[in-house]
Design a protein around this motif. Sequence first.
Motif, mmCIF file in Angstrom:
data_model
loop_
_atom_site.group_PDB
_atom_site.id
_atom_site.type_symbol
_atom_site.label_atom_id
_atom_site.label_comp_id
_atom_site.label_asym_id
_atom_site.label_seq_id
_atom_site.Cartn_x
_atom_site.Cartn_y
_atom_site.Cartn_z
ATOM 1 N N LEU A 19 19.817 8.832 -8.052
ATOM 2 C CA LEU A 19 19.389 8.756 -9.448
ATOM 3 C C LEU A 19 19.840 10.033 -10.148
ATOM 4 O O LEU A 19 19.538 11.133 -9.689
ATOM 5 C CB LEU A 19 17.868 8.621 -9.532
ATOM 6 C CG LEU A 19 17.250 8.604 -10.925
ATOM 7 C CD1 LEU A 19 17.678 7.362 -11.702
ATOM 8 C CD2 LEU A 19 15.722 8.680 -10.848
ATOM 9 N N ALA A 20 20.584 9.873 -11.244
ATOM 10 C CA ALA A 20 21.083 11.043 -11.971
ATOM 11 C C ALA A 20 19.922 11.908 -12.465
ATOM 12 O O ALA A 20 18.901 11.389 -12.921
ATOM 13 C CB ALA A 20 21.942 10.602 -13.153
ATOM 14 N N LYS A 21 20.080 13.208 -12.352
ATOM 15 C CA LYS A 21 19.071 14.122 -12.886
ATOM 16 C C LYS A 21 19.047 14.055 -14.414
ATOM 17 O O LYS A 21 17.993 14.175 -15.032
ATOM 18 C CB LYS A 21 19.371 15.552 -12.432
ATOM 19 C CG LYS A 21 19.224 15.772 -10.935
ATOM 20 C CD LYS A 21 19.594 17.191 -10.549
ATOM 21 C CE LYS A 21 19.515 17.389 -9.038
ATOM 22 N NZ LYS A 21 19.938 18.765 -8.652
ATOM 23 N N ALA A 22 20.218 13.869 -14.994
ATOM 24 C CA ALA A 22 20.316 13.764 -16.459
ATOM 25 C C ALA A 22 19.939 12.355 -16.889
ATOM 26 O O ALA A 22 20.485 11.374 -16.380
ATOM 27 C CB ALA A 22 21.734 14.091 -16.917
ATOM 28 N N ALA A 23 19.005 12.251 -17.813
ATOM 29 C CA ALA A 23 18.597 10.957 -18.363
ATOM 30 C C ALA A 23 18.999 10.907 -19.832
ATOM 31 O O ALA A 23 19.144 11.942 -20.493
ATOM 32 C CB ALA A 23 17.092 10.763 -18.215
ATOM 33 N N VAL A 24 19.197 9.688 -20.334
ATOM 34 C CA VAL A 24 19.587 9.494 -21.732
ATOM 35 C C VAL A 24 18.376 8.987 -22.493
ATOM 36 O O VAL A 24 17.835 7.922 -22.177
ATOM 37 C CB VAL A 24 20.760 8.494 -21.844
ATOM 38 C CG1 VAL A 24 21.157 8.304 -23.303
ATOM 39 C CG2 VAL A 24 21.946 8.984 -21.028
ATOM 40 N N ALA A 25 17.952 9.741 -23.486
ATOM 41 C CA ALA A 25 16.719 9.420 -24.205
ATOM 42 C C ALA A 25 16.932 8.323 -25.252
ATOM 43 O O ALA A 25 18.056 8.050 -25.677
ATOM 44 C CB ALA A 25 16.168 10.677 -24.873
ATOM 45 N N GLN A 26 15.836 7.706 -25.646
ATOM 46 C CA GLN A 26 15.843 6.747 -26.750
ATOM 47 C C GLN A 26 15.964 7.539 -28.046
ATOM 48 O O GLN A 26 15.033 8.221 -28.456
ATOM 49 C CB GLN A 26 14.538 5.943 -26.740
ATOM 50 C CG GLN A 26 14.341 5.003 -27.919
ATOM 51 C CD GLN A 26 15.214 3.761 -27.810
ATOM 52 O OE1 GLN A 26 15.550 3.320 -26.725
ATOM 53 N NE2 GLN A 26 15.552 3.189 -28.932
ATOM 54 N N ARG A 27 17.135 7.468 -28.678
ATOM 55 C CA ARG A 27 17.377 8.215 -29.913
ATOM 56 C C ARG A 27 18.083 7.309 -30.919
ATOM 57 O O ARG A 27 19.059 6.631 -30.580
ATOM 58 C CB ARG A 27 18.267 9.445 -29.661
ATOM 59 C CG ARG A 27 17.723 10.424 -28.652
ATOM 60 C CD ARG A 27 18.612 11.658 -28.540
ATOM 61 N NE ARG A 27 18.274 12.445 -27.371
ATOM 62 C CZ ARG A 27 17.248 13.279 -27.295
ATOM 63 N NH1 ARG A 27 16.469 13.447 -28.353
ATOM 64 N NH2 ARG A 27 17.004 13.953 -26.184
ATOM 65 N N VAL A 28 17.606 7.344 -32.147
ATOM 66 C CA VAL A 28 18.250 6.574 -33.211
ATOM 67 C C VAL A 28 19.694 7.018 -33.393
ATOM 68 O O VAL A 28 20.572 6.220 -33.727
ATOM 69 C CB VAL A 28 17.461 6.727 -34.532
ATOM 70 C CG1 VAL A 28 18.201 6.060 -35.688
ATOM 71 C CG2 VAL A 28 16.066 6.139 -34.392
ATOM 72 N N GLY A 29 19.956 8.276 -33.112
ATOM 73 C CA GLY A 29 21.297 8.826 -33.306
ATOM 74 C C GLY A 29 22.373 8.106 -32.514
ATOM 75 O O GLY A 29 23.518 8.004 -32.973
ATOM 76 N N TYR A 30 22.029 7.592 -31.346
ATOM 77 C CA TYR A 30 23.025 6.866 -30.546
ATOM 78 C C TYR A 30 23.463 5.589 -31.269
ATOM 79 O O TYR A 30 24.658 5.316 -31.410
ATOM 80 C CB TYR A 30 22.454 6.513 -29.170
ATOM 81 C CG TYR A 30 22.431 7.670 -28.204
ATOM 82 C CD1 TYR A 30 23.603 8.176 -27.658
ATOM 83 C CD2 TYR A 30 21.226 8.258 -27.827
ATOM 84 C CE1 TYR A 30 23.578 9.244 -26.770
ATOM 85 C CE2 TYR A 30 21.195 9.332 -26.940
ATOM 86 C CZ TYR A 30 22.374 9.813 -26.423
ATOM 87 O OH TYR A 30 22.353 10.878 -25.547
ATOM 88 N N ALA A 31 22.488 4.808 -31.723
ATOM 89 C CA ALA A 31 22.813 3.552 -32.407
ATOM 90 C C ALA A 31 23.540 3.812 -33.723
ATOM 91 O O ALA A 31 24.503 3.109 -34.065
ATOM 92 C CB ALA A 31 21.534 2.751 -32.656
ATOM 93 N N GLU A 32 23.102 4.799 -34.464
ATOM 94 C CA GLU A 32 23.750 5.120 -35.741
ATOM 95 C C GLU A 32 25.198 5.525 -35.529
ATOM 96 O O GLU A 32 26.096 5.079 -36.250
ATOM 97 C CB GLU A 32 22.980 6.244 -36.445
ATOM 98 C CG GLU A 32 21.633 5.812 -37.017
ATOM 99 C CD GLU A 32 20.923 6.955 -37.710
ATOM 100 O OE1 GLU A 32 21.275 8.130 -37.447
ATOM 101 O OE2 GLU A 32 20.017 6.681 -38.518
#
Length: 212
Positions: free
Chosen positions: A166-179
């Motif tokens: 399991l990667a130590k780095a996680a990707v957060a829920q951010r509006v910026g990704y979708a935008e």
Amino acid sequence: MAGQVITVAQQKGGSGKTTLAAHLALGFRAEGKTVGLIDLDPQGSLGRWYMTRLEADESACERLEFATSSAWGISMEVRKMANACDVVVIDTPPKVDSDLRPALRVAHLVVVPISVGHMDLWATEGVMDLADRENKPVLLVLNRTRSGTRLGAEVMEAARQLGAPLAKAAVAQRVGYAEAMGHGRGAIEAKGPAREEISALVAEVAERLKPR
């Protein structure tokens, strides 16, 4: 030397697979790599993102190559891309069947996003099983995480028990990704926490790609 191939795969739709594929590509590009993107998903979301980017600013696609492919043609397409690029990222359809296996077969690493929910965990087992049959290493990535939630903690602990790194780095829920994706861009191209988390993930993926 041919480029390294990353296949992004997940049985369940809505896991953020295409967003992760695009951001991995942009992360490697930010390090000076030439990156090939292959869209294997009939929905064509990655292709739409790339064309939006190209139409907005052709220079934004420098060192980013793009192609579509069918399952039966992926081996040939990867061979061409890998000869021209340092890294090749394949976005796959949200399913686990015989059509996915060719994309796993050509991979040096299979990246499996897990959106924070138990159904994503259940779906992950099918991808892991196919990757194991092809003798391909897997890296699980927690995607769309919400820090400080009980569900997030449960899913993280359950993901650790799946039998793959399991990667130590996680990707957060951010509006910026979708935008950013909607404009053919990436959240990594602006200053902020998204850039830091994608950069950290790219570093982990790069480490996994090193010859052992």
